[in-house]
Design an enzyme around this catalytic site. Sequence first.
Site, mmCIF file in Angstrom:
data_model
loop_
_atom_site.group_PDB
_atom_site.id
_atom_site.type_symbol
_atom_site.label_atom_id
_atom_site.label_comp_id
_atom_site.label_asym_id
_atom_site.label_seq_id
_atom_site.Cartn_x
_atom_site.Cartn_y
_atom_site.Cartn_z
ATOM 1 N N GLN A 64 0.830 -1.201 0.000
ATOM 2 C CA GLN A 64 0.000 0.000 0.000
ATOM 3 C C GLN A 64 0.864 1.252 0.000
ATOM 4 O O GLN A 64 1.102 1.844 -1.033
ATOM 5 C CB GLN A 64 -0.952 -0.027 1.202
ATOM 6 N N ASP A 65 1.368 1.677 1.171
ATOM 7 C CA ASP A 65 2.323 2.785 1.164
ATOM 8 C C ASP A 65 3.507 2.411 2.047
ATOM 9 O O ASP A 65 3.460 1.421 2.772
ATOM 10 C CB ASP A 65 1.670 4.122 1.553
ATOM 11 N N PRO A 66 4.607 3.174 1.981
ATOM 12 C CA PRO A 66 5.833 2.766 2.680
ATOM 13 C C PRO A 66 5.661 2.750 4.199
ATOM 14 O O PRO A 66 4.780 3.407 4.757
ATOM 15 C CB PRO A 66 6.848 3.841 2.262
ATOM 16 N N ASN A 134 -0.720 6.652 4.994
ATOM 17 C CA ASN A 134 -1.649 7.143 3.953
ATOM 18 C C ASN A 134 -1.617 8.656 3.758
ATOM 19 O O ASN A 134 -2.501 9.221 3.125
ATOM 20 C CB ASN A 134 -3.095 6.702 4.241
#
Length: 229
Positions: A64-66, A134
């Site tokens: 999804q995101d880091p 996010n």
Amino acid sequence: MTTILQNDWAPVLADEFEKPYYVKLRQTLKEEYQTQTIYPDMFHIFTALHLTEYQNAKVVILGQDPYHGPGQAHGLSFSVKPGIKPPPSLVNIYKELKSDVGFEIPQHGYLNHWAKQGVMMLNTVLTVRRGTPNSHKDIGWETFTDRIIHLLNDRETPLVFILWGKHAQEKAAFIDRNKHFVIASPHPSPFSANRGFFGSRPFSRTNEFLRSRGLQEIDWQLPMQVEEE
């Protein structure tokens, strides 16, 4: 901008870097890196593309995101830098690897060994503010990474797409299942791993598919000792 990519991704993504949304994204990132603590380091944003060339990609593992903690993210989904304790989702990935393919669990969570064999560990959002998951959602990264998925889908050579969790599985709509192999299961997060991630055998199933297509299998075993590259 395309000089950032020194391999065969450069020509296929050249037009993308010139599109209005990406120009706006680049400006947003410039301001964010100047005023906030952003992960990963700006030189590691495209690690997934640097380490896994377009024509060499065999497997895509979508994140999804880091990671948003200090020293963790380096541009590969689920991977952390050497010396950083493996986060809970990666611990569960290691548990499934052990039960699936007899994986010996290392102390580190550095997954470059996979990336170099053609496992593209791609987050759908490539940057994040420190401590704020996010935080870079909807600034343009999704458009960019969707394009990467479309380009991989368009390739003649089949790939395996490993989609863990609902967020990743939304991307299945882009993928031609007549050509590529999609493995979908719950996310390895402690909140969902017991709902079907454990026992899903994604790693052996990936190699079975690659073997059936005459492609080199992935050596999932990581080295026990690593240094940052």
